[in-house]
Design a protein around this motif. Structure first.
Motif, short mmCIF file in Angstrom:
data_model
loop_
_atom_site.label_atom_id
_atom_site.label_comp_id
_atom_site.label_asym_id
_atom_site.label_seq_id
_atom_site.Cartn_x
_atom_site.Cartn_y
_atom_site.Cartn_z
N GLY A 67 -51.40 -65.41 -26.57
CA GLY A 67 -50.83 -65.16 -27.88
C GLY A 67 -49.36 -64.78 -27.83
N HIS A 68 -48.72 -65.06 -26.71
CA HIS A 68 -47.29 -64.74 -26.56
C HIS A 68 -46.48 -65.97 -26.90
N SER A 69 -45.49 -65.77 -27.71
CA SER A 69 -44.54 -66.85 -28.00
C SER A 69 -43.30 -66.61 -27.17
N ASP A 70 -42.33 -67.48 -27.31
CA ASP A 70 -41.08 -67.25 -26.61
C ASP A 70 -40.49 -65.94 -27.09
N PRO A 71 -39.95 -65.15 -26.17
CA PRO A 71 -39.40 -63.85 -26.57
C PRO A 71 -38.21 -64.01 -27.51
N SER A 72 -38.06 -63.03 -28.38
CA SER A 72 -36.91 -63.04 -29.27
C SER A 72 -35.67 -62.65 -28.47
N PRO A 73 -34.50 -63.00 -28.97
CA PRO A 73 -33.27 -62.65 -28.24
C PRO A 73 -33.18 -61.13 -28.00
N ALA A 74 -32.72 -60.80 -26.83
CA ALA A 74 -32.61 -59.40 -26.44
C ALA A 74 -31.46 -58.72 -27.17
N ASP A 75 -31.62 -57.41 -27.34
CA ASP A 75 -30.51 -56.59 -27.82
C ASP A 75 -29.70 -56.23 -26.58
N MET A 76 -28.55 -56.83 -26.45
CA MET A 76 -27.75 -56.65 -25.25
C MET A 76 -26.88 -55.40 -25.29
N GLY A 77 -26.98 -54.64 -26.36
CA GLY A 77 -26.14 -53.46 -26.48
C GLY A 77 -24.75 -53.85 -26.95
N GLU A 78 -23.82 -52.92 -26.80
CA GLU A 78 -22.46 -53.13 -27.28
C GLU A 78 -21.69 -54.07 -26.35
N ASP A 79 -21.14 -55.12 -26.93
CA ASP A 79 -20.31 -56.05 -26.19
C ASP A 79 -18.94 -55.41 -25.95
N PHE A 80 -18.32 -55.73 -24.83
CA PHE A 80 -16.98 -55.23 -24.55
C PHE A 80 -16.28 -56.19 -23.60
N ASP A 81 -14.99 -56.04 -23.47
CA ASP A 81 -14.16 -56.93 -22.68
C ASP A 81 -14.19 -56.54 -21.21
N PHE A 82 -14.80 -57.39 -20.39
CA PHE A 82 -14.90 -57.12 -18.96
C PHE A 82 -13.54 -57.18 -18.26
N ASP A 83 -12.58 -57.81 -18.88
CA ASP A 83 -11.25 -57.91 -18.28
C ASP A 83 -10.33 -56.76 -18.69
N ASP A 84 -10.85 -55.83 -19.48
CA ASP A 84 -10.08 -54.65 -19.89
C ASP A 84 -10.38 -53.54 -18.88
N GLN A 105 -9.30 -50.62 -18.44
CA GLN A 105 -9.49 -49.28 -19.00
C GLN A 105 -10.94 -49.11 -19.49
N GLN A 106 -11.44 -50.10 -20.21
CA GLN A 106 -12.83 -50.03 -20.68
C GLN A 106 -13.81 -50.01 -19.51
N MET A 107 -13.54 -50.85 -18.52
CA MET A 107 -14.44 -50.90 -17.37
C MET A 107 -14.44 -49.56 -16.63
N ARG A 108 -13.28 -48.93 -16.50
CA ARG A 108 -13.23 -47.62 -15.83
C ARG A 108 -13.99 -46.56 -16.62
N ARG A 109 -13.91 -46.66 -17.95
CA ARG A 109 -14.61 -45.69 -18.79
C ARG A 109 -16.12 -45.91 -18.73
N ARG A 110 -16.56 -47.15 -18.76
CA ARG A 110 -17.99 -47.46 -18.83
C ARG A 110 -18.66 -47.48 -17.46
N LEU A 111 -17.95 -47.91 -16.44
CA LEU A 111 -18.50 -48.05 -15.08
C LEU A 111 -17.53 -47.42 -14.08
N PRO A 112 -17.38 -46.09 -14.12
CA PRO A 112 -16.35 -45.45 -13.30
C PRO A 112 -16.53 -45.63 -11.80
N ARG A 113 -17.75 -45.54 -11.31
CA ARG A 113 -17.97 -45.65 -9.86
C ARG A 113 -17.70 -47.06 -9.35
N LEU A 114 -18.21 -48.06 -10.07
CA LEU A 114 -17.96 -49.44 -9.67
C LEU A 114 -16.48 -49.78 -9.82
N SER A 115 -15.88 -49.29 -10.87
CA SER A 115 -14.44 -49.54 -11.08
C SER A 115 -13.61 -48.94 -9.95
#
Length: 190
Positions: free
Chosen positions: A152-169, A171-181
């Motif tokens: 009784g499973h159909s194809d899954p609905s699109p996922a909620d990917m959360g807030e989109d942001f610019d991976f090339d920014d 400053q944003q990457m440092r704020r969101r992913l400080p250790r990896l940055s």
């Protein structure tokens, strides 16, 4: 198949891999000892845990680690996180920045970008095992669709990917992913 059984299969494959036998081969070999039904159930769980990581923050982590990340690269990154086992998978799901502590990432200056965290072949283990068990080269995806439909499973609905942001920014990457940055954006002045 419950989630504990799924992770047990991953653990069993990890224990069987090593010297001369990559994880994807160990996983395929283990799944090939299972029934067709078990393989389809495994694939359903794999799809669920794989889809649960389909988020912008996880993609951003992959982007930093690999120095860019296409759609296909992100598919492989999520498969690679699954291949690392339940512990690393859960850490990444809770906080993608925690992947900075993974041995393949923590030694960033001394390894090739991506390493074992981008593991395309893990995506195909169930397909290859299904082919071994059934002898059917082309029927796996049809069998998966029939299995989902029978439950009784159909194809899954699109996922909620959360807030989109610019991976090339940077400053944003440092704020969101400080250790990896800190590992991957050292030479960036942004």
């Amino acid at each position: 198949m419950d989630i504990s059984t799924f992770w047990h299969i991953i653990d069993t494959a990890q224990a069987s891999s090593g010297q001369g036998k990559p994880f994807d081969q160990a996983l395929t070999d283990h799944l090939a000892t299972c029934t067709q039904q078990d393989i389809l159930e495994y694939q359903e769980r794999f799809g669920e845990v794989h889809a649960a990581l389909y988020r912008w923050d996880v993609w951003a982590a992959a982007y930093l680690i690999a120095g860019g990340c296409s759609d296909d690269g992100f598919i492989d990154f999520r498969a690679g996180l699954i291949a690392q086992g339940r512990g690393w998978y859960q850490r990444a799901a809770v906080s993608p920045d925690s992947v900075a502590g993974h041995p393949a990432v923590a030694d960033a200056p001394n390894h090739s970008r991506g390493g074992p965290l981008f593991y395309e072949l893990v995506n195909y283990a169930a397909h290859e095992a299904f082919e071994r068990v059934t002898g059917d080269k082309d029927g796996f995806y049809d069998a998966c669709a029939r299995y989902r439909g029978s439950r009784g499973h159909s194809d899954p609905s699109p996922a909620d990917m959360g807030e989109d942001f610019d991976f090339d920014d940077a400053q944003q990457m440092r704020r969101r992913l400080p250790r990896l940055s800190a590992l991957y954006l050292r030479n960036s002045s942004a």
